[in-house]
Design a protein around this motif. Structure first.
Motif, short mmCIF file in Angstrom:
data_model
loop_
_atom_site.label_atom_id
_atom_site.label_comp_id
_atom_site.label_asym_id
_atom_site.label_seq_id
_atom_site.Cartn_x
_atom_site.Cartn_y
_atom_site.Cartn_z
N ASN A 88 41.37 25.71 64.87
CA ASN A 88 41.43 27.07 64.32
C ASN A 88 42.73 27.28 63.55
O ASN A 88 43.82 27.19 64.12
CB ASN A 88 41.33 28.10 65.45
N LYS A 116 40.22 37.00 60.09
CA LYS A 116 39.22 37.87 60.75
C LYS A 116 39.86 38.66 61.89
O LYS A 116 39.53 39.83 62.10
CB LYS A 116 38.07 37.03 61.29
N THR A 125 34.83 31.43 65.51
CA THR A 125 34.98 32.63 66.32
C THR A 125 34.77 32.27 67.79
O THR A 125 34.34 31.16 68.11
CB THR A 125 33.96 33.69 65.92
N GLY A 148 39.34 32.80 69.55
CA GLY A 148 38.58 32.49 68.35
C GLY A 148 39.29 33.10 67.16
O GLY A 148 40.20 33.94 67.31
N ASP A 203 38.34 35.29 65.34
CA ASP A 203 38.08 36.72 65.30
C ASP A 203 38.95 37.49 66.29
O ASP A 203 38.81 38.71 66.42
CB ASP A 203 36.60 37.01 65.57
N HIS A 222 38.87 37.25 69.53
CA HIS A 222 38.23 37.38 70.83
C HIS A 222 38.57 36.18 71.71
O HIS A 222 38.85 35.08 71.22
CB HIS A 222 36.71 37.51 70.67
#
Length: 477
Positions: free
Chosen positions: A239, A244, A286, A323, A325, A327
């Motif tokens: 990642n 995001k 994500t 993730g 995002d 989360h």
């Protein structure tokens, strides 16, 4: 192979089959009547192949067929003795070789006594005049009254028949477990679920009190099978872009892009390719995509593979990774996906996780610099969902964390992270020398702990934990 097979008699074939239990299923071995069939079974399991007859050499050495070893395989007793001193080189477990040696030393009268004393434990149809000592050991294993850490009944019977046999077992246990573990009673073993029960322990190889002598551990501790081609999957979750997460409403604590992570991913690809793993890399996932990707490999059939490796490169905090995002995904959720119950084709095989992510936002010197925590404030995180035990209590797991709980880990935008770069360098250097993974990770600990992030002298200390039962060695050949 044909020439060797024609030289083996029925008793020698039985001995080879017994020594190979653990690599070839018992049911398949029981159906084998000819040495040619036995060699075919070993070939199917990748234990012998053109240009690699090390396992066959060891088997012939173990049953003292030195004539075949020299004439057909170009080796010798002295060469095998030197080879088998190398940690992790022996494929036949010390436990199984002990049983074979006991069977060789037992007289006809002692064998009859064994059958008599075990009359209540084993089916009488299995104790006929043709039953050998190896047959008895196999039946005891089937009944669950004999195993690598379950020698009490065998030791008791041996003590009644021939005290020297019992002494041999005690010597084996002392060499393998050390004096302190020998003091554990059978009742204690039963109540705690045996040596594999309990939570994963932090790595402390050769720590005082753990073993009698480290040299004896090296000699007797069995290594995981690592002969399949490919060895298994090396899953890399990389990642980098957290746009995001920054766009989310409400916006989570600031998460910068992880510049330098691609340097780590490239190093992991290079090293694990050399170690004969199939590389599967996924980028910028994500939290839900991470779960779905892991589920794909959980459901995959790993029966022809010897190992599974997962490398996670992301932001994180205590017990979780993020993730892209923003989360959270609990690390334990990912590791538990590969327990023997959840992924049966990996049962009994090593599952290795390397996590490059912060486990908090505290710096050892209390100064915030660019970290993989994804957070800029200096408060210590106390997430109620945090579970400190990131790997299951089940056996055969290794979790290598970049840093201790509560602390950050460091990443250079140009050179990658301290932890992953040290890990890859030591794997690349030490695997060809036959060193096991715990020795390698200890060297990684030492290297990373010596690094200092100037001007405020911030430090980092990686933390491996494991439930491995055997030495884990990644051969390069």
């Amino acid at each position: 192979l044909l020439v060797v097979s024609e030289e083996l008699d029925e008793a020698e074939l039985a001995a080879l089959k017994f020594l190979s239990l653990g690599y070839v299923p018992m049911r398949k071995l029981e159906a084998i009547r000819k040495a040619q069939e036995f060699f075919e079974a070993l070939q199917e399991k990748g234990m012998i192949e053109a240009g690699n007859l090390d396992f066959l050499k060891e088997l012939l050495y173990r049953i003292s067929r030195i004539d075949l070893l020299e004439a057909q395989l170009g080796s010798s007793r002295e060469e095998m003795e030197r080879e088998l001193q190398i940690p992790g080189r022996a494929r036949v477990s010390a436990y199984r070789y002990l049983l074979f040696q006991l069977s060789e030393d037992i007289t006809e009268d002692e064998l009859k006594s064994f059958k008599f004393l075990l009359g209540k434990e084993l089916p009488k149809c299995r104790l006929n005049p043709k039953t050998t000592m190896l047959d008895i050991f196999t039946e005891m294993e089937k009944k669950g009254i004999l195993g690598e850490d379950n020698l009490s009944i065998l030791k008791r019977v041996c003590a009644e028949i021939n005290i020297s046999l019992s002494k041999r077992i005690e010597e084996y246990e002392l060499n393998l477990f050390g004096e302190e573990e020998m003091l554990i009673t059978e009742e204690q073993r039963g109540s705690t679920g045996g040596p594999e029960a309990g939570l994963a322990s932090s790595v402390a190889p050769d720590s005082p009190g753990s073993w009698n002598e480290s040299s004896k551990v090296s000699q007797f501790l069995e290594a995981y099978k690592m002969t399949s081609r490919p060895r298994g999957v090396c899953l890399i979750l990389n990642n980098h872009d957290f746009a995001k997460a920054r766009e989310a409403v409400p916006e989570p604590k600031n998460m910068k892009n992880r510049n330098g992570t691609d340097v780590d991913a490239a190093a992991l690809r290079r090293v694990f390719s050399k170690l004969h793993f199939t590389i599967a890399e996924y980028r910028d996932l994500t939290a839900e995509e991470i779960r779905k990707t892991v589920n794909i490999y959980q459901r995959e059939d790993h029966k022809d593979k010897d190992c599974f490796v997962c490398c996670i490169l992301s932001h994180g905090k205590k017990g979780i990774i993020y993730g892209v995002d923003g989360h959270e995904v609990p690390i334990q959720e990912l590791t538990t996906s590969f327990t023997g119950q959840n992924c049966r084709s990996l049962a009994g095989k090593p599952k290795v996780f390397f996590v490059q992510a912060c486990q908090g936002d505290a710096c050892q010197k209390g100064v915030t610099i660019e970290t993989d925590s994804g957070e800029q404030d200096s408060s210590v995180e106390t997430d109620a969902r945090f579970q400190p035990d990131c790997i299951p209590a089940e056996a055969d797991f290794l979790l290598g964390m970049a840093t201790l709980q509560d602390y950050v880990s460091y990443r250079s935008p140009r050179q990658g992270t301290w932890y992953i770069q040290a890990l890859c360098q030591h794997l690349e250097y030490s695997c060809p020398r036959g060193e096991d993974i715990l020795t390698i990770l200890t060297a990684v600990n030492q290297e990373v702990s010596r690094k200092t992030c100037k001007p405020n002298a911030e430090k980092q200390m990686p933390q491996p934990s494991f439930t491995l039962r055997k030495k884990l060695i990644f051969p390069v050949s």
